[in-house]
Design an enzyme around this catalytic site. Structure first.
Site, PDB file in Angstrom:
ATOM      1  N   LYS A  69       0.967  -0.750  -0.117  1.00 42.98           N
ATOM      2  CA  LYS A  69       0.143  -0.536   0.287  1.00 42.98           C
ATOM      3  C   LYS A  69       0.935   1.088   0.184  1.00 42.98           C
ATOM      4  O   LYS A  69       1.896   1.522   1.056  1.00 42.98           O
ATOM      5  CB  LYS A  69      -1.248   0.162   1.519  1.00 42.98           C
ATOM      6  N   HIS A  96      -3.682   1.594   4.484  1.00 46.74           N
ATOM      7  CA  HIS A  96      -3.195   3.254   3.834  1.00 46.74           C
ATOM      8  C   HIS A  96      -2.414   4.199   5.253  1.00 46.74           C
ATOM      9  O   HIS A  96      -1.317   4.835   5.634  1.00 46.74           O
ATOM     10  CB  HIS A  96      -3.814   3.554   2.919  1.00 46.74           C
ATOM     11  N   SER A 138      -7.254   3.836  -1.986  1.00 49.02           N
ATOM     12  CA  SER A 138      -7.475   3.554  -0.862  1.00 49.02           C
ATOM     13  C   SER A 138      -8.725   3.430  -0.635  1.00 49.02           C
ATOM     14  O   SER A 138      -9.718   4.949  -0.622  1.00 49.02           O
ATOM     15  CB  SER A 138      -6.166   4.345   0.015  1.00 49.02           C
ATOM     16  N   GLY A 140      -9.728   4.221   2.845  1.00 49.95           N
ATOM     17  CA  GLY A 140      -9.668   5.167   3.825  1.00 49.95           C
ATOM     18  C   GLY A 140      -9.131   6.211   3.286  1.00 49.95           C
ATOM     19  O   GLY A 140      -9.961   7.803   3.919  1.00 49.95           O
TER      20      GLY A 140
END
Length: 159
Positions: A69, A96, A138, A140
C-alpha cells in the site's frame, strides 16, 4: 456497479473479493484526516511564519521492494512556501493509514506544514527489472492521482 459488503472490523467484500479495509481502519483514517485538517487551519491562523531551526529534510520517495500500500502526501517544508509531494509505501503496513502514520509524524516533527493526505493505492517495486507500477486505491483516503505519484517517483531519480 460493484457490490460492497462490510461488517464491524471485518474486511470489505467487493463482488465477493476480500479487501483489506474494515470499519475501524476507515474511522482511524478519518480521524487522521480530521486532525491534519484542524492542525492545518490553526497553523495558518496562528503561526504563519514559524520555522523549526533544526529540521531535517524528509525524502520525497520511500518505496519498499515488493507490492505494498502507498500514500501520496503533500506538505510545505519549513524553509519554503512551495508545496512538496511525498510517495511512501511500507512493508507490512496492513492499511494505508499505517503508511501515513509512518510519514506524517516525521513531517510534523520537522516543521512541515499544511500536511494533506491526497490518497493512496498500491505500488509495486521490482528491483531486478528496475520497475515501479502504481495502481489501485485506498478506501480510507481515496484514490491518489497516480499520474502525480508517478511524476514524484520519476523526479526523485531513485527508480
Amino acid at each position: 456497479m460493484a457490490k460492497t459488503e462490510q461488517t464491524e472490523n471485518q474486511p470489505h467484500t467487493v463482488d465477493g473479493a476480500n479487501c483489506t479495509t474494515n470499519s475501524h481502519d476507515l474511522a482511524e483514517a478519518a480521524k487522521l484526516q480530521a486532525r491534519l485538517s484542524q492542525q492545518n487551519s490553526s497553523t495558518r491562523q496562528n503561526q504563519p511564519d514559524q520555522i523549526i531551526a533544526n529540521h531535517h529534510i524528509i525524502q520525497t520517495v520511500f518505496i519498499d521492494e515488493g507490492a505494498h500500500k502507498y500514500v501520496l502526501v503533500s506538505a510545505i517544508p519549513p524553509s519554503s512556501s512551495q508545496q512538496q509531494h511525498f510517495v511512501y509505501s511500507k512493508y507490512g503496513a496492513p492499511y494505508h493509514r499505517n503508511v501515513a502514520e509512518f510519514l506524517v509524524p516525521q513531517l510534523e516533527s520537522n516543521g512541515y506544514s499544511d500536511i494533506r493526505i491526497l490518497g493512496g493505492g498500491r505500488i509495486y517495486r521490482d528491483d531486478e527489472e528496475r520497475k515501479i507500477k502504481i495502481f489501485g486505491y485506498s478506501y480510507g483516503f481515496g484514490r491518489a492521482p497516480h499520474e502525480l505519484s508517478t511524476g514524484v517517483v520519476v523526479k526523485s531519480g531513485k527508480f
